[in-house]
Each structure stands twice: as C-alpha cells, then as structure tokens.
Scaffold this motif. Structure first.
Motif, PDB file in Angstrom:
ATOM      1  N   GLY A 148       7.369   2.786   7.899  1.00 58.68           N
ATOM      2  CA  GLY A 148       6.792   2.288   9.164  1.00 58.68           C
ATOM      3  C   GLY A 148       6.106   3.422   9.926  1.00 58.68           C
ATOM      4  O   GLY A 148       6.162   3.475  11.149  1.00 58.68           O
ATOM      5  N   GLY A 149       5.507   4.344   9.208  1.00 59.09           N
ATOM      6  CA  GLY A 149       4.795   5.442   9.852  1.00 59.09           C
ATOM      7  C   GLY A 149       5.592   6.735   9.799  1.00 59.09           C
ATOM      8  O   GLY A 149       6.656   6.807   9.167  1.00 59.09           O
ATOM      9  N   ASN A 150       5.066   7.741  10.459  1.00 58.95           N
ATOM     10  CA  ASN A 150       5.730   9.045  10.514  1.00 58.95           C
ATOM     11  C   ASN A 150       6.713   9.020  11.682  1.00 58.95           C
ATOM     12  O   ASN A 150       6.350   8.683  12.803  1.00 58.95           O
ATOM     13  N   LYS A 151       7.966   9.375  11.375  1.00 57.37           N
ATOM     14  CA  LYS A 151       9.029   9.228  12.385  1.00 57.37           C
ATOM     15  C   LYS A 151       9.523  10.586  12.891  1.00 57.37           C
ATOM     16  O   LYS A 151      10.668  10.723  13.300  1.00 57.37           O
ATOM     17  N   LYS A 152       8.643  11.579  12.859  1.00 54.86           N
ATOM     18  CA  LYS A 152       9.075  12.900  13.339  1.00 54.86           C
ATOM     19  C   LYS A 152       8.963  13.029  14.854  1.00 54.86           C
ATOM     20  O   LYS A 152       9.181  14.108  15.406  1.00 54.86           O
ATOM     21  N   GLY A 153       8.635  11.945  15.510  1.00 54.89           N
ATOM     22  CA  GLY A 153       8.511  11.997  16.959  1.00 54.89           C
ATOM     23  C   GLY A 153       9.822  12.387  17.641  1.00 54.89           C
ATOM     24  O   GLY A 153      10.912  12.010  17.196  1.00 54.89           O
ATOM     25  N   VAL A 154       9.672  13.138  18.733  1.00 56.34           N
ATOM     26  CA  VAL A 154      10.815  13.399  19.613  1.00 56.34           C
ATOM     27  C   VAL A 154      10.983  12.171  20.519  1.00 56.34           C
ATOM     28  O   VAL A 154      12.066  11.866  20.990  1.00 56.34           O
ATOM     29  N   PHE A 155       9.856  11.469  20.708  1.00 58.27           N
ATOM     30  CA  PHE A 155       9.883  10.157  21.356  1.00 58.27           C
ATOM     31  C   PHE A 155       9.473   9.127  20.310  1.00 58.27           C
ATOM     32  O   PHE A 155       8.765   9.443  19.356  1.00 58.27           O
ATOM     33  N   THR A 156       9.925   7.902  20.495  1.00 56.15           N
ATOM     34  CA  THR A 156       9.500   6.840  19.587  1.00 56.15           C
ATOM     35  C   THR A 156       8.039   6.507  19.887  1.00 56.15           C
ATOM     36  O   THR A 156       7.454   7.016  20.846  1.00 56.15           O
ATOM     37  N   VAL A 179       4.852  33.609  19.385  1.00 60.26           N
ATOM     38  CA  VAL A 179       4.362  33.317  20.740  1.00 60.26           C
ATOM     39  C   VAL A 179       4.404  31.827  21.068  1.00 60.26           C
ATOM     40  O   VAL A 179       3.907  31.421  22.122  1.00 60.26           O
ATOM     41  N   GLY A 180       5.004  31.026  20.193  1.00 59.52           N
ATOM     42  CA  GLY A 180       5.077  29.634  20.592  1.00 59.52           C
ATOM     43  C   GLY A 180       5.676  28.720  19.547  1.00 59.52           C
ATOM     44  O   GLY A 180       5.773  29.065  18.368  1.00 59.52           O
ATOM     45  N   GLU A 181       6.079  27.553  20.027  1.00 57.73           N
ATOM     46  CA  GLU A 181       6.704  26.553  19.162  1.00 57.73           C
ATOM     47  C   GLU A 181       6.185  25.170  19.552  1.00 57.73           C
ATOM     48  O   GLU A 181       6.310  24.744  20.697  1.00 57.73           O
ATOM     49  N   HIS A 182       5.555  24.504  18.607  1.00 55.74           N
ATOM     50  CA  HIS A 182       5.092  23.133  18.819  1.00 55.74           C
ATOM     51  C   HIS A 182       5.795  22.220  17.823  1.00 55.74           C
ATOM     52  O   HIS A 182       5.544  22.294  16.616  1.00 55.74           O
ATOM     53  N   VAL A 183       6.650  21.383  18.349  1.00 56.45           N
ATOM     54  CA  VAL A 183       7.391  20.455  17.489  1.00 56.45           C
ATOM     55  C   VAL A 183       6.424  19.401  16.950  1.00 56.45           C
ATOM     56  O   VAL A 183       5.520  18.940  17.645  1.00 56.45           O
ATOM     57  N   TRP A 184       6.618  19.043  15.695  1.00 57.32           N
ATOM     58  CA  TRP A 184       5.894  17.928  15.101  1.00 57.32           C
ATOM     59  C   TRP A 184       6.802  16.718  15.124  1.00 57.32           C
ATOM     60  O   TRP A 184       7.839  16.768  14.487  1.00 57.32           O
ATOM     61  N   ASN A 185       6.601  15.725  15.845  1.00 55.95           N
ATOM     62  CA  ASN A 185       5.461  15.388  16.664  1.00 55.95           C
ATOM     63  C   ASN A 185       5.963  14.955  18.033  1.00 55.95           C
ATOM     64  O   ASN A 185       7.136  14.663  18.188  1.00 55.95           O
ATOM     65  N   PHE A 186       5.090  14.829  18.981  1.00 48.97           N
ATOM     66  CA  PHE A 186       5.479  14.291  20.286  1.00 48.97           C
ATOM     67  C   PHE A 186       6.103  12.899  20.132  1.00 48.97           C
ATOM     68  O   PHE A 186       7.193  12.627  20.641  1.00 48.97           O
ATOM     69  N   ALA A 187       5.411  12.026  19.424  1.00 50.62           N
ATOM     70  CA  ALA A 187       5.909  10.644  19.276  1.00 50.62           C
ATOM     71  C   ALA A 187       5.692  10.165  17.842  1.00 50.62           C
ATOM     72  O   ALA A 187       4.812  10.677  17.137  1.00 50.62           O
TER      73      ALA A 187
END
Ligand code: BDP
Length: 604
Positions: A562-570, A542-550
C-alpha cells in the motif's frame, strides 16, 4: 523566472477549478480543434490518477486533455496577455482555441505563453491543455515504456513514488505592460550589521529602472537606480532558520517622463550560506539540519498542491523540531517555497533527476546489470534534459532565502563508469548559474567513500543510508557499527560536511512487538535511535533527514505494501510512535548538533 503577481501594473486571474477532462486514446486528435467531447471533469490543481474509479484512466500511458473557457478581462487592452502553467506533469501542450501556443517538457517547473495575438480583451477563448505522463530515457525523471503481450502500453520507472500526472498546480492568466520586467536576481551578503543586496533586473526593452528595498513594515530602507547594483541595508535583520525576516524589493520600470510603466515586487531575505571545512554555515554560524525528505503526496489529490496540507505539514514540522527538508525528488510547488521563506524553514532544493541508476534495477529485478551511463541508456541526450531541469529549477527558485543548497540528483549510480563524465559538466553548470549556493547529490548505499567517482565535485556529501533496514535488517547493533564505519570513511576521505539525507524504516502503524521486529512502531523508534547514536559520534555530520515525513504512494511492487510506509506520519498525517521520540531529540537542538560530549558545533 518571476511568479506572476498582481501589482499596480499587472493583473492576475486564477484559472483553478473544475475543467473538462478526457483521456486521449488516440494521439491523432492533435492539434486540438474543438470542444472536448467528454462526460468527465477534473479539478485543477490535482493529479488525475486517483480521482476516477476506472483503472484504465489511472493506468493510462500517454496524453490526457483538460479544457475550460477563459474570458480575458475587458480592461486588458494594450497589455500583454500571458498564460502560466505552474506544472504539467510531465509534458504540457497548450492550445488557445485551435492554436498551439506552448509546449513544455519537465513536470515540476512552470512555463508560460504570450497569447496576446490570439485573444482579445473582453473576449472568451477555449483553453485546452494536453498533459502527457510518459517517462523516457530523456525525461526527468527517466522511465521506459513497454508493450504487453495484449498490446497495452506500460510505464516503468526506477523511482520509488507513484507517477502521478496532470495539472497538479495552478494555472493563471495575467497581464503585463508592453515594457516590463522579465526577471530579477537577488544575491545577499552580510557586512557586519549591514546587509548587502546585489540585484539585477532584466527588462524586455531598454528602460530606466528604479529599485527600493522595504522592510517588513513597508518602510524604505535602501534605494538605487539602474538595472544592476548593490543596496546596503544598515542594521539589517537577517533571515535566520526559525526566525524568518523578509524584505520587499520593489522594482519600477519608468518611461521617458519618469512615469512608472511596470512595477513588480520580489521578496528576499538577507542571509549567507557557506561551506567551511566540514561545517555548513548560515550567516556564519554552524547549522545542523534536522528534518525530512518529503513528497508532494496526499490521498485522492496525488501530487496536487493543497494549501491545507501545506499549512498542516509545516505545523507538524515545527511541532517535531524539523528545521529543514529536502524537496525529494523534484521541485515542489512555489507556494511551498514561499511558505518556507516566510516561516524560516531551510530547504535543500532537488531536481527531478531520480532513477539514474540501473544497478538498482538489477538488484530489484534480479536482471543482469546494464551500464547506467551509455548512449543506449543514459547518455548525452539524457544529460541535456538533466541540464535543462537544473536551469529551470534555479531560474525559478534562485531568490528564495530558504533554499540553501541545490541537490542535482538522487541516488545516481555514482560509483559506475561514466558517472564522472556525466556529472562534471552538470556541477559546473549549476555553479555557473548560481555561484552562491553549495551543490550536492544524494548518494546511494552502493556508492561508498572508496568507489564513488563524483563526491569530490560537490560541496556537501549527502548520503542515503538504510543500515538496519535494507542491510542488517533487524540487527540494530550491527547496523550501528556499519553506519559509523561508513560515515567515518566519507569524513576521512573527503574532509567535507556530511549529511545523512535519508534513513528510515517502513512501519505499519498499530503493529507492535517486544523485540526488534521490522515494521513495528517500536522498531522504527529503535532504528532511529541506533542511527542517532552513530551520527552523534561523527564530527563532520551536519544534518539528519529522516526518510520520510509521511507515508506515500508508490507503483505496484512486492516491495511495497500500500505504498512506502517509512513515514514518521501516516499518509493522513497521524503521528507514529517515532514522531514523539524525534520531537524529544530535535526540539532542544534548535539547529545545533549534539555531540557525545554534549558540546555544540563550533566554527573552524
Ligand atoms: C531510497 C530512495 C527513496 C526511496 C527509499 C526507500 O532515495 O526514493 O523511497 O530509498 O527505499 O533509495 O524507501
């Protein structure tokens, strides 16, 4: 717990701005007894960690002090005077001049102090707030403090985001009348074209209560008398994802002559939430979550609330077709929740219970595994802190139409002995506090449909899955097969809605490759596509939440660059290539799930 607002009977003074600031090197200086002797100043709201160049401040473990003078408005004679701290991360102690007026543990929920007896209208007082950033086995999130060989105290923790601290949200002074509204609870329903609004008003003393519902034009659409009751709104305009509609509930408290002594307005939206079979229904219609796990995280401010980022982040979510997000991994600022209410964005609201998992510690550090749930590790006292975090989250957010589900923990060791005993009472507590919303937790990769011990207690199974990243790295064909098998297992075993609450790949913007090379922009895109192909074959999803927004800041570790870089935005909110691909997938969906046959979900 009501958010303070200015009304005809209440006044509100915002105390944000530059405060004096000092690091407490010696806890013996408590209780605070005088002006802060310091050259430093810090803005409120903001985390303090990234403001200064002195690393001793950034790495400080313990208390810091904030101080400013506050004048009580002259016209407040006869009123109650309250101080409200929207968040002190993780423990706040509040002094009015030399008097301790409040102490609160829990870094992401508000607290108040009635300071009427300690101040006088027209007078000035010295407001001092101590903020302690220590995490222990009885805080949410948990952590532990060790002492290095050279005697420095070091904070360690099991969550993957930087332990930003300070006064990251607003501080307020407000007045309320002697007889006043303490709390309002609103639960809505739909009966055909009529909206039902069950309300309950708590006052600090017995007094007549009158309530009115106003539509968005301010026209009265229903009214009632008494502290509890049900309003019926004919031809109601429901609150829908992507099409928010808010009503005002105006609550008046009257005196014996029928004069209004207190008036408070609480906004609400009329909508229902329900889990039926393997569907998640909003207003009786299947809803498919698209969006992100987010963080409150920006350069320099850390977790400091910022209205400009608030507006921009919601713009980006709208642009990309995100209809929802999870407040991973703690309650967000109330301004965020209100914005979601007004803009029709759906929220999964999470407590700060992240890191209740010592198997992850063993995996990351290569140390022998310790039992997660035991008296020495996370036991009854941890659970008591967790229960308090749930109480405070629900007390604060229960009236937000955007909130459709409570998430009571992220990646606990739910496959380990003791997990069921730990969680069963917490799920029960959540349901008692709010019988209307589904309850979930986000399951860690090690917890499978075969070994998880708590999944059946919950309504929706949120699973965090990183096939193609932590498992089958760089091999997306295998990743897709594994993921599909995993999701089919959950669907077959529990017959409940499943949501992938995290999937993502670290990506360095500007890094490119012709091949499936992790960290490249192409790989993030291909990773998401492989995940989506598997998702679309699972009916119960019922849904998909990408990790992470930024991208976001984490503590120092060899696993993070330099941190977690899984953002779809920097971190600066620039789109990586995957952002455009997600937009192409999500925008046309409009809250409906694609299936391999091209059909949309149907109600069962
Ligand atoms: C999950 C956590 C999340 C992490 C993410 C990651 O829930 O907080 O940031 O993995 O590894 O385990 O990027």
């Amino acid at each position: 717990m009501l958010k303070p607002r200015s009304t005809a009977t209440r006044e509100l003074v915002n105390l944000d701005g530059i405060w004096r600031f000092a690091v407490a090197r010696d806890s013996a200086c408590e209780p605070w007894t005088g002006p802060l002797d310091t050259r430093l100043e810090a803005p409120v709201p903001a985390s303090y960690n990234d403001l200064f160049t002195d690393s001793a401040i950034r790495d400080h473990v313990g208390r810091v002090w904030y101080q400013r003078p506050v004048r009580v408005p002259r016209g407040w004679a006869g009123e109650r005077v309250l101080l409200r701290v929207d968040a002190a991360t993780h423990e706040g102690t509040v002094y009015v001049d030399d008097v301790l007026v409040a102490r609160h543990v829990g870094g992401y929920t508000p607290f108040e102090a009635d300071i009427t007896e300690h101040v006088r209208p027209g007078g000035e007082f010295r407001l001092t707030i101590g903020v302690n950033n220590e995490l222990t086995r009885v805080t949410m999130p948990p952590g532990s403090i060790t002492v290095t060989q050279d005697g420095r105290r070091k904070q360690t923790y099991l969550h993957d985001f930087y332990n930003y601290a300070g006064l990251a949200r607003s501080v307020w002074l407000y007045s309320k009348p002697a007889v006043h509204v303490d709390d309002i609870t609103i639960v809505t329903g739909l009966d055909g074209a009529t909206g039902t609004v069950d309300y309950s008003v708590e006052t600090n003393a017995p007094a007549p209560v009158r309530v009115r519902a106003l539509d968005a034009h301010g026209t009265e659409v229903a009214a009632a008398e008494g502290p509890n009751g049900t309003l019926r709104i004919d031809d109601v305009t429901p609150w829908r994802p992507g099409a928010a509609y808010l009503y005002d509930l105006v609550v008046d408290v009257l005196d014996g002559d029928g004069e209004v002594v207190d008036t408070v307005t609480e906004q609400f939206g009329v909508r229902t939430v329900e889990v039926r079979g393997s569907r998640f229904l909003i207003n009786g219609e299947p809803f498919y979550f698209t969006g992100f796990g987010k963080h409150e995280d920006t350069p320099v401010r850390g977790k400091g609330h910022d209205d400009a980022y608030l507006v921009h982040d919601f713009q980006l979510m709208e642009w990309i077709g995100a209809n929802s997000f999870r407040t991973s991994h703690y309650p967000y600022a109330e301004e965020v929740m209100e914005f979601a209410d007004r803009h029709g964005i759906v929220v999964i609201d999470e407590t700060a219970a992240v890191g209740l998992n010592l198997a992850v510690e063993a995996g990351l550090l290569g140390t022998p595994p310790r039992a997660t749930f035991s008296d020495e590790t996370f036991g009854d006292d941890t659970r008591a802190a967790h229960a308090q975090a749930i109480r405070e989250l629900i007390a604060r957010d229960k009236n937000h139409p955007s909130v459709v589900m409570w998430c009571i923990a992220n990646e606990p060791s739910s496959n380990e002995r003791g997990a069921r005993e730990y969680f069963e009472p917490l799920v029960e507590l959540t349901r008692t506090l709010d019988p209307t919303r589904p309850v979930t937790y986000a399951a860690v990769m090690f917890a499978t449909h075969e070994n998880d011990l708590i999944a059946d207690l919950f309504d929706v199974l949120c699973v965090n899955r990183y096939y193609g990243w932590y498992i089958a790295t760089g091999d997306l064909a295998t990743a897709e097969r594994y993921l599909e098998g995993d999701l089919r297992g959950w669907a077959g075993t529990f017959g409940k809605p499943i949501m992938v609450s995290e999937y993502g790949a670290d990506t360095l913007p500007g890094l490119h490759s012709m091949w499936d090379a992790p960290w490249t922009e192409e790989y993030q895109l291909a990773y998401l596509e492989a995940n989506h192909r598997a998702f679309d074959r699972i009916d119960a999803l019922v849904g998909e939440h990408v990790w992470n927004f930024a991208d976001f800041q984490t503590s120092n570790s060899i696993h993070r660059v330099g941190g977690n870089k899984k953002g779809v935005f920097t971190r600066e909110r620039h789109p990586k290539a995957a952002a455009h691909a997600l937009r192409r997938r999500w925008l046309p969906l409009g809250g409906r799930k694609p299936s391999p046959t091209g059909e949309y979900l149907k109600t069962e």
